[in-house]
Enzyme design. Structure first.
Site, PDB file in Angstrom:
ATOM      1  N   ASP A 397       0.814  -1.211   0.000  1.00 23.31           N
ATOM      2  CA  ASP A 397       0.000   0.000   0.000  1.00 23.31           C
ATOM      3  C   ASP A 397       0.849   1.262   0.000  1.00 23.31           C
ATOM      4  OD1 ASP A 397      -2.753   0.345  -0.264  1.00 23.31           O
ATOM      5  OD2 ASP A 397      -2.946   1.131   1.764  1.00 23.31           O
ATOM      6  N   ASP A 782     -11.049  -4.753  12.031  1.00 27.55           N
ATOM      7  CA  ASP A 782     -11.234  -6.168  12.300  1.00 27.55           C
ATOM      8  C   ASP A 782     -12.463  -6.420  13.175  1.00 27.55           C
ATOM      9  OD1 ASP A 782     -10.073  -4.849  14.376  1.00 27.55           O
ATOM     10  OD2 ASP A 782      -8.322  -6.144  14.553  1.00 27.55           O
TER      11      ASP A 782
END
Length: 1083
Positions: A397, A782
């Site tokens: 990224d 998450d």
């Protein structure tokens, strides 16, 4: 797609597509398309008759049933079709049973040679009657249990294919079916005997009903019991086998082994668990009496202190309840890898294990060392799993050329490392950690060449490390003109905030063999497109890009994500997960299998509770007995269908309203004449709140043949694009539940489509990050992602193999650890202030009450920092003011205080007993709960409020103060200043000052003041003991405290004590004068 085809870069929005260093192009290996029709009772293929025609048990509806199940149903069942309830006719070669002579509407002998019915109408097969019956691959005679023909040969592994949705035609048009994981059936082999459970009533089974399918799965799982019954039934009592059992029952034993479950729940011994629950109930009762006394006995001369303490204690009690009750049903699990191999991965046969795509995420190679990422990738490529079923995707990224070049070097080294690992079965398969092991590496090694090959491989790895280190040194200074590739092409990712999408396949099925000439798993480098003005959503956005690009290129049925510093410590980790994911019953409703996190490089005493043992070995075990553990961000294997927003396949019990809805709204009873199918479908559609899936799997099961017809029944193409984005290839892949690519795929079109799905504008006006994939809106994506899946009704599994599946690295420095905890706590505050807050979200879904309580605890725990820091300051204030938060207590009240502390210790001891956690780990967790609560959690509350309510994003930067001393765990003793250190330091100083003041006052006042002092000192020392690891982190290296610090500390404490005694600031001048007057000159 060939591994040597070069890098692909481009932008869909700018209509750019560039192939860099293109050396050739080859087609991808087509996947086999096995389309045998399945028996809907036992899962075997239907087979053919003795004259070569497809066996049709029922002449009315052509419901697919194999010959053995048909024979058993006629002999020992209710003699009727499970679907239309029509009585079975006798076929050629079938023995007569009671009732055959009563069939006067048609002659049995005519049925033996013709499929016409009594009224002369020929049987017609239409798409509505069921799937096409022309693809059966069974030939040869069929053995029957009643004819005494032994069954020979192995029974093919029959994976989970009971769901009717696996038979629906594929997404690319009518006639193309999905690739399933059916095993190849040799036409020369006879049909294996399948035993039907005599206790089951087939009249209760209705086609398309969830209940019917679940009963069939339960039917299959109980075959071991049925096989034993049938063995006893066909034994003559002298030890000899009768008809149908084969030679010595060998084939029945094979069937018995295949049908064995691949995992089991290991309950906690009742002697431990029942006592633990009793103590919890007693602690609740004691809490009630304790608060009754605290509220009814205020302290008149210290009312503000008393009120503050009571409010704090009530919050602590509520916090304890939120943490305690989700641990009411703790369980353990164990897996059977041998049974998994027997069912899906037999030696000498094509492996039927499901394909898995493994995701590795990284951002900055200067903060996340490329050597660590390389070790993670090498451990993935050498995993013990079929190479054609594993694909590794590395998300960069930060678009760093250092990561790209390091991955290129890793791919070359993998050609030597992977065959070495598999040849000698070494563990772990990350070279850095394998060669660093201080164990006898010759243990269990029997090959004479091992020592020589290991020495050569270690030398190869050291040379590999030197090459990686050279790349890192080169990357320290970026050229003014930017980086260029080896062929002179400018690196497309020179600007990390403005660059096209990039994809490079380093290894693959059609290229990149190892030194032994064997194929290697696919290794793909991915860097998604980034442009100014677009929201990229950090890690969650990168993971969603990997979901799409992997679906286009490989489309594994399951996904596993790890952080770049978490390597495979157990090469069988994927098989451990498949024991649950490929289970015929549990796998249909399991959204993910979570593994515990284990860490390397932590100091012996784990000063800052980096291992987090209490959370992973106590809390998550408790959640596993309810609806499953929360997703912790790494070491997790996902069902791809769950990430796409589909609903699970649930039983009728699962579809019942949860306890809150049932208590508030009551239950509805259906009449006998009600439309059950319509009710089931209506309930399935409405069972989630704003998380309605793209379409329900039950609807697909009932769809007619042909993808276009299914789509017209479900929703329009426009609706699909609104959900998934405008990629026909990706949308088609979402329909392939078993994974895999269509055989007619074009590699060039796949590459172009892969660039399309990682473009920065692809998610616009779609459901990505809202209902699909990793959910946006929090830095702890998450927790939010797992919560959305559980709210839809999915369950999760906690898998703790004896050898830890994954190991990673954790920050052992105090400041780094606090910043890590700050990020977690900030994410919880963001979720609490969002619409996805578990306190009010998803009550019409399938989230269980205790699971909801656990999620509430994960998002409100930072708020405990406010009463905690107040409670930690109270002892110092009491010592300074000579007042206390508790009045003088009687013997009766003292009993409740003693019982209160006893119940706290008893609960902790019993938790350690059933979980196996050590006392030191438990104590470190208690200490860091206070350290984090008085620092990182407090900052997270205010920072979260500023970010969500005022839009102010405050970042706390850490400035490093270098240490010139090297040694083991040198990073542990490095002092890095951060503002997070201010609150706990203040609490420490105030309590130390309070202790000095309290002791000084007692010395000055006489022996009668020592009694009340002990209670105040106890609480102050309690605070200091909990903050002791923090104090050690401030001081520096253990046992190396500078002498000048010790001298000045003693000197300042002595001076302060003397001044306190002399000044006595909390005693008024009037009191002093009165005290002096009482004594006078005659004293």
């Amino acid at each position: 797609m060939e591994a040597k085809a070069g890098m692909v870069a481009g932008s869909h929005n700018r209509n750019e597509f560039v192939m860099i260093r293109h050396e050739g192009e080859a087609g991808s290996k087509p996947l086999k398309n096995l389309n045998g029709q399945l028996c809907q009772i036992c899962g075997d293929t239907v087979g053919l008759t003795s004259i070569g025609d497809v066996f049709v048990a029922c002449n009315e509806c052509a419901f697919p049933v194999c010959r053995p199940c048909y024979e058993y149903e006629r002999k020992d069942g209710n003699q009727s079709c499970p679907q239309c309830k029509t009585r079975y006719k006798r076929h050629k070669g079938s023995p007569r049973v009671d009732g055959d002579e009563e069939e006067d509407d048609v002659d049995d002998l005519d049925i033996e040679f013709s499929y016409t019915q009594g009224n002369g109408k020929a049987l017609r097969h239409s798409p509505e009657d069921g799937p096409d019956l022309s693809s059966s691959s069974r030939h040869g005679p069929i053995p029957f249990l009643t004819h005494g023909q032994p069954v020979s040969g192995e029974i093919p592994a029959t994976p989970d294919n009971q769901s009717i949705r696996s038979q629906v035609s594929g997404p690319l048009g009518p006639g193309e079916r999905r690739n399933s994981s059916l095993s190849y059936v040799d036409p020369s082999l006879p049909v294996p005997v399948r035993i039907v459970d005599p206790s089951k009533d087939l009249n209760s089974y209705g086609v398309g009903s969830v209940d019917w399918k679940e009963r069939v799965e339960g039917w299959k799982l109980k075959q071991d019991k049925n096989m034993m019954q049938m063995t006893n039934r066909y034994t003559d009592g002298k030890g000899t086998d009768m008809e149908g059992t084969g030679s010595n029952g060998e084939d029945l034993q094979i069937t018995d082994d295949v049908r064995q479950p691949m995992h089991r729940v290991v309950p906690i011994p009742s002697s431990q668990l029942n006592l633990y629950r009793v103590v919890i109930i007693l602690r609740l009762i004691i809490l009630g009496f304790f608060f009754q006394y605290r509220v009814t006995h205020p302290v008149k001369n210290a009312y503000p202190l008393w009120l503050t303490s009571v409010i704090c204690e009530i919050w602590f009690a509520l916090s304890w309840l939120l943490d305690q009750f989700p641990k009411w049903y703790p369980i353990n699990r164990e897996t059977y890898l041998d049974r998994l191999a027997l069912r899906y991965d037999r030696e000498g046969e094509p492996s039927q294990l499901a394909p898995v795509d493994v995701f590795v995420s990284t951002v900055d190679p200067l903060k996340e060392p490329p050597l660590i990422t390389a070790n993670t990738v090498l451990s993935i490529l050498s995993v013990d799993y079929p190479v054609d079923k594993v694909s590794c995707y590395v998300s960069d990224d930060g678009s760093a050329m250092l990561t790209f070049e390091s991955l290129s070097e890793t791919a070359e080294f993998a050609r030597k490392w992977v065959p070495f690992c598999k040849k000698h079965s070494i563990e772990p398969r990350a070279p850095e950690f394998y060669f660093a092991q201080k164990i006898d590496y010759l243990k269990d090694k029997i090959k004479p060449s091992f020592v020589k090959e290991r020495r050569a491989m270690k030398r190869e790895y050291e040379e590999f490390k030197v090459r990686i280190n050279a790349l890192v040194a080169k990357a320290q200074k970026t050229p003014e003109e930017g980086w260029t590739m080896q062929d002179g092409t400018p690196w497309p990712g020179n600007n990390p905030r403005d660059h096209p999408g990039m994809i490079q396949v380093f290894l693959g099925h059609s290229g990149g063999l190892d030194t032994d000439g064997n194929e290697l798993p696919r290794l793909v480098y991915v860097s998604r497109e980034k442009r100014p003005g677009f929201q990229h959503h950090k890690k969650a956005g990168a993971m969603n890009a990997l979901i799409r690009v992997s679906a286009v290129l490989t489309n594994g049925a399951y996904l596993l994500n790890v952080d770049c510093d978490h390597y495979f410590n157990n090469s069988k980790a994927l098989r451990e997960a498949m024991c649950f994911m490929m289970d015929p019953v549990v796998g249909k409703k399991t959204c993910y299998v979570q593994f515990p996190q284990r860490f390397d490089g932590i100091d012996l005493h784990d000063r800052y509770a980096n291992r987090n043992i209490v959370f992973f070995d106590i809390n998550l075990k408790g959640l596993d007995g309810i609806q499953g553990p929360v997703y912790v961000g790494t070491g997790c294997c996902f069902n791809r269908q769950a990430l796409y927003g589909y609903d699970p396949v649930l039983t009728e019990a699962d579809l019942e309203p949860n306890i809150i809805v049932r208590n508030c709204c009551g239950t509805r009873k259906k009449g006998r004449g009600g439309n059950k199918k319509y009710t089931d479908k209506k309930r399935a559609v409405k069972r989630t709140e704003s998380t309605i899936p793209i379409f329900n799997m039950e609807d697909i099961d009932e769809g007619v043949e042909g993808y276009e017809d299914e789509r017209s029944l479900l929703m329009s193409q426009k609706s699909l694009e609104k959900r998934f984005g405008q990629s026909p290839i990706f949308i088609a892949s979402t329909f392939m539940e078993q994974g895999g690519l269509p055989s007619s795929t074009n590699p060039a079109s796949l590459l172009k489509e892969a660039i399309h799905v990682i473009s920065c504008g692809y998610e616009d006006k779609s459901e990505w990050g809202k209902e699909i994939g990793w959910i946006y809106g929090s830095v702890t994506e998450d927790i939010l992602t797992g919560f959305k899946m559980h709210a839809r009704g999915w369950i999760s599994i906690y898998c703790m193999p004896p050898r830890p599946a994954f190991k990673g690295s954790a920050p052992i420095n105090l400041s780094d650890r606090l910043n890590q905890v700050l990020r977690w706590a900030l994410g919880s505050i963001e979720i609490m202030l969002s619409r996805h807050c578990p306190i009010w979200y998803g009550y019409s879904g399938r989230l269980k009450l205790l699971e909801r309580i656990a999620y509430i605890n994960t998002i409100v725990y930072p708020l405990t920092s406010l009463p905690l820091i107040a409670y930690c300051i109270l002892p110092a204030i009491c010592l300074l003011t000579n007042k206390f938060i508790i009045p003088e207590i009687s013997n009766y009240a003292g009993i409740w205080f003693i019982l209160m502390f006893a119940s706290i210790f008893a609960t902790g001891i019993l938790e350690l007993r059933w979980s196996g956690v050590g006392i030191e780990d438990w104590w470190r967790n208690e200490q860091f709960w206070v350290i984090g609560g008085t620092s990182a959690h407090l900052f997270a509350v205010f920072q979260g409020l500023l970010k969500v309510l005022a839009g102010i994003d405050t970042n706390f930067t850490v400035t490093s103060k270098a240490s010139d001393e090297d040694g083991d765990f040198a990073e542990l003793y490095v002092f890095k200043w951060t503002s997070l250190l201010i609150p706990p330091t203040t609490v420490l100083i105030i309590n130390m000052v309070g202790i000095v003041a309290g002791v000084s006052y007692a010395i000055n006042s006489g022996y009668q003041s020592w009694g009340p002092l002990f209670g105040k000192l106890f609480f102050a020392i309690w605070v200091i003991v909990h903050l002791y690891p923090f104090l050690k982190g401030l001081v520096g290296r253990q046992n190396r405290t500078p002498t000048i610090v010790i001298v000045w500390s003693i000197l300042l404490a002595s001076i302060f004590s003397l001044l306190w005694v002399r000044i006595d600031p909390f005693t008024s001048s009037t009191t002093k004068a009165a005290t002096a007057g009482q004594c006078g000159i005659n004293c």
